[in-house]
Design a protein around this motif. Structure first.
Motif, PDB file in Angstrom:
ATOM      1  N   SER A 128       0.827  -1.209   0.000  1.00 39.60           N
ATOM      2  CA  SER A 128       0.000   0.000   0.000  1.00 39.60           C
ATOM      3  C   SER A 128       0.860   1.258   0.000  1.00 39.60           C
ATOM      4  CB  SER A 128      -0.931  -0.013   1.217  1.00 39.60           C
ATOM      5  OG  SER A 128      -1.734   1.144   1.248  1.00 39.60           O
ATOM      6  N   TRP A 179       0.272   3.657  -3.357  1.00 35.81           N
ATOM      7  CA  TRP A 179      -0.847   4.607  -3.299  1.00 35.81           C
ATOM      8  C   TRP A 179      -0.416   5.952  -2.760  1.00 35.81           C
ATOM      9  CZ3 TRP A 179      -1.946  -0.534  -3.421  1.00 35.81           C
ATOM     10  CH2 TRP A 179      -3.033  -0.928  -4.220  1.00 35.81           C
ATOM     11  N   ASN A 192      -5.412  10.158  -3.957  1.00 38.75           N
ATOM     12  CA  ASN A 192      -6.239  10.145  -5.171  1.00 38.75           C
ATOM     13  C   ASN A 192      -5.561   9.553  -6.398  1.00 38.75           C
ATOM     14  OD1 ASN A 192      -8.450  11.474  -3.869  1.00 38.75           O
ATOM     15  ND2 ASN A 192      -7.289  13.381  -4.021  1.00 38.75           N
ATOM     16  N   ARG A 247      -7.841  -2.152  -4.079  1.00 38.29           N
ATOM     17  CA  ARG A 247      -7.946  -1.059  -3.107  1.00 38.29           C
ATOM     18  C   ARG A 247      -6.702  -1.062  -2.216  1.00 38.29           C
ATOM     19  NH1 ARG A 247     -12.916  -3.556  -2.545  1.00 38.29           N
ATOM     20  NH2 ARG A 247     -12.365  -4.178  -0.418  1.00 38.29           N
ATOM     21  N   PHE A 248      -6.483   0.043  -1.512  1.00 37.91           N
ATOM     22  CA  PHE A 248      -5.242   0.176  -0.754  1.00 37.91           C
ATOM     23  C   PHE A 248      -5.296  -0.412   0.651  1.00 37.91           C
ATOM     24  CE2 PHE A 248      -7.552   4.171  -0.042  1.00 37.91           C
ATOM     25  CZ  PHE A 248      -7.563   4.240   1.340  1.00 37.91           C
ATOM     26  N   ASP A 249      -6.441  -0.998   1.059  1.00 38.35           N
ATOM     27  CA  ASP A 249      -6.509  -1.551   2.413  1.00 38.35           C
ATOM     28  C   ASP A 249      -5.854  -2.939   2.467  1.00 38.35           C
ATOM     29  OD1 ASP A 249      -9.031  -3.696   2.376  1.00 38.35           O
ATOM     30  OD2 ASP A 249      -9.247  -2.061   0.935  1.00 38.35           O
ATOM     31  N   ASP A 308      -7.862  -6.143   1.129  1.00 41.71           N
ATOM     32  CA  ASP A 308      -8.012  -6.276  -0.316  1.00 41.71           C
ATOM     33  C   ASP A 308      -6.685  -6.652  -0.966  1.00 41.71           C
ATOM     34  OD1 ASP A 308     -10.043  -5.968  -2.501  1.00 41.71           O
ATOM     35  OD2 ASP A 308      -8.487  -4.645  -3.273  1.00 41.71           O
TER      36      ASP A 308
END
Length: 198
Positions: free
Chosen positions: A36, A40, A43, A76-78, A81
């Motif tokens: 992550s 990331w 945005n 997604r960045f979590d 996920d």
């Protein structure tokens, strides 16, 4: 291109782990935080960055799962996920023979390849840096062109790995006087690159 190689010595190399218990999957929680933080930003994704996770834990080592910010889609960045996508990559990687690789989804690949083989490859195509508390200050390093940062997880690097990095000419760099989490090291390294490379 910016690349990061995380060596996760106990990271699971088969998909039989619970998304609800990532710490007991060879600290997959730490792995996911590193992915992550590597890719990331607010945005957006870092389109100039690849992170390779070299896992050596049970039951089918070695495995390398790579995330490429240029092509990545649908992630997604979590942590959960990212872990789900690593799980899918490890499923896809089960039948691979040594040094084979496979596309998993846009921006994600899996390879049956050792950490050592990967760093040897990268040493031929980019500047190789080993993040280490006893290295030279990153703020004084000449960072230009393609760079690859190598670092370990909470266990650190075995001595034979450090010897290999020395033989390959990897320059040791420290990020500052305080020992950081592996996932934090990526952010600091990115920030230095953001300031130096236009």
């Amino acid at each position: 291109m910016r690349e990061f190689i995380l060596r996760a010595l106990k990271g699971k190399t088969t998909p039989d782990f619970s998304l609800d218990d990532l710490p007991n999957a060879g600290r997959m929680d730490l792995v996911c935080r590193c992915v992550s933080n590597a890719l990331w930003i607010s945005n957006d994704l870092r389109r100039d960055t690849i992170i390779h996770v070299a896992m050596d834990g049970p039951s089918l080592p070695p495995k390398i799962v790579s995330f490429n910010g240029l092509d990545l889609k649908g992630v997604r960045f979590d942590e959960r996920d990212i872990a789900k996508h690593i799980q899918e990559a490890l499923k896809r990687g089960k039948p691979l023979e040594i040094n084979e690789e496979a596309d998993v989804s846009p921006g994600i690949k899996v390879a049956k390849k050792s950490f050592e083989a990967l760093v040897k490859e990268k040493s031929k195509t980019s500047q190789l840096f080993y993040l280490h508390k006893k290295g030279g200050d990153i703020r004084e390093a000449e960072l230009k062109g393609d760079v690859t940062f190598v670092f370990g997880d909470y266990i650190g690097m075995p001595r034979n790995t450090e010897s290999l990095l020395d033989r390959l000419g990897a320059k040791k760099l420290t990020l500052g006087p305080v020992m950081l989490f592996a996932s934090h090291c990526i952010i600091v390294a990115h920030n230095e690159l953001d300031r130096k490379i236009v």
